[in-house]
Design a protein around this motif. Sequence first.
Motif, mmCIF file in Angstrom:
data_model
loop_
_atom_site.group_PDB
_atom_site.id
_atom_site.type_symbol
_atom_site.label_atom_id
_atom_site.label_comp_id
_atom_site.label_asym_id
_atom_site.label_seq_id
_atom_site.Cartn_x
_atom_site.Cartn_y
_atom_site.Cartn_z
ATOM 1 N N GLN A 49 55.097 29.880 56.694
ATOM 2 C CA GLN A 49 55.442 31.071 55.919
ATOM 3 C C GLN A 49 54.162 31.792 55.484
ATOM 4 N N ARG A 78 58.608 25.979 56.606
ATOM 5 C CA ARG A 78 60.064 25.768 56.665
ATOM 6 C C ARG A 78 60.306 24.851 57.855
ATOM 7 N N ALA A 108 65.936 25.089 60.036
ATOM 8 C CA ALA A 108 64.717 25.478 59.303
ATOM 9 C C ALA A 108 64.931 26.792 58.556
ATOM 10 N N ARG A 109 65.692 27.700 59.170
ATOM 11 C CA ARG A 109 65.944 29.014 58.560
ATOM 12 C C ARG A 109 67.087 28.967 57.537
ATOM 13 N N ASN A 121 67.670 21.083 56.916
ATOM 14 C CA ASN A 121 66.271 21.292 56.527
ATOM 15 C C ASN A 121 65.887 20.419 55.341
ATOM 16 N N SER A 154 53.358 28.021 52.871
ATOM 17 C CA SER A 154 54.358 26.953 52.901
ATOM 18 C C SER A 154 54.949 26.841 54.314
ATOM 19 N N CYS A 206 59.345 24.012 63.055
ATOM 20 C CA CYS A 206 58.461 24.328 61.935
ATOM 21 C C CYS A 206 58.112 25.810 61.968
#
Length: 139
Positions: free
Chosen positions: A13, A19, A136-137, A39, A17, A10
């Motif tokens: 951001q 990601r 996630a990225r 993701n 939010s 996790c």
Amino acid sequence: MIEVWVDGSCFPQGDGSLRLGWGVLVKKNGVEIHRDKGNDIPQAAMNHRNVAGEILAILKAIKWCQSQGITEITIYFDYQGLESWATGAWRTKLPFTQAYAQAVNESGITIHWVKVKAHSGNPENDLVDQLAKEGARGK
């Protein structure tokens, strides 16, 4: 013997939010046979943060094992809820964890659970941690 390693990640951001990502590694007799990351966390599960990724990793691994005709696995994980919700040791109070427990229990796969310490230098656990971060990225 089929070993499945899972992890979630996790990244909050700047706009508030999150990601989220997940990672999976599958080994047969010590040899890697599958790895995946992503993701695609349901919006309704975002409040579970990295645990949502860990749950998705298990669900993805189960689906892959089913597609390969694999009926018995050992899952290595670092968050206790993954086993405890599936076995009923912890009550599932939210729809996402309820659906997770139901999917695991109706999978037709015999699962052996092994908890590992996070970030402890275990190569497989470190690898799925990295996969989850990449997922996630969006890498």
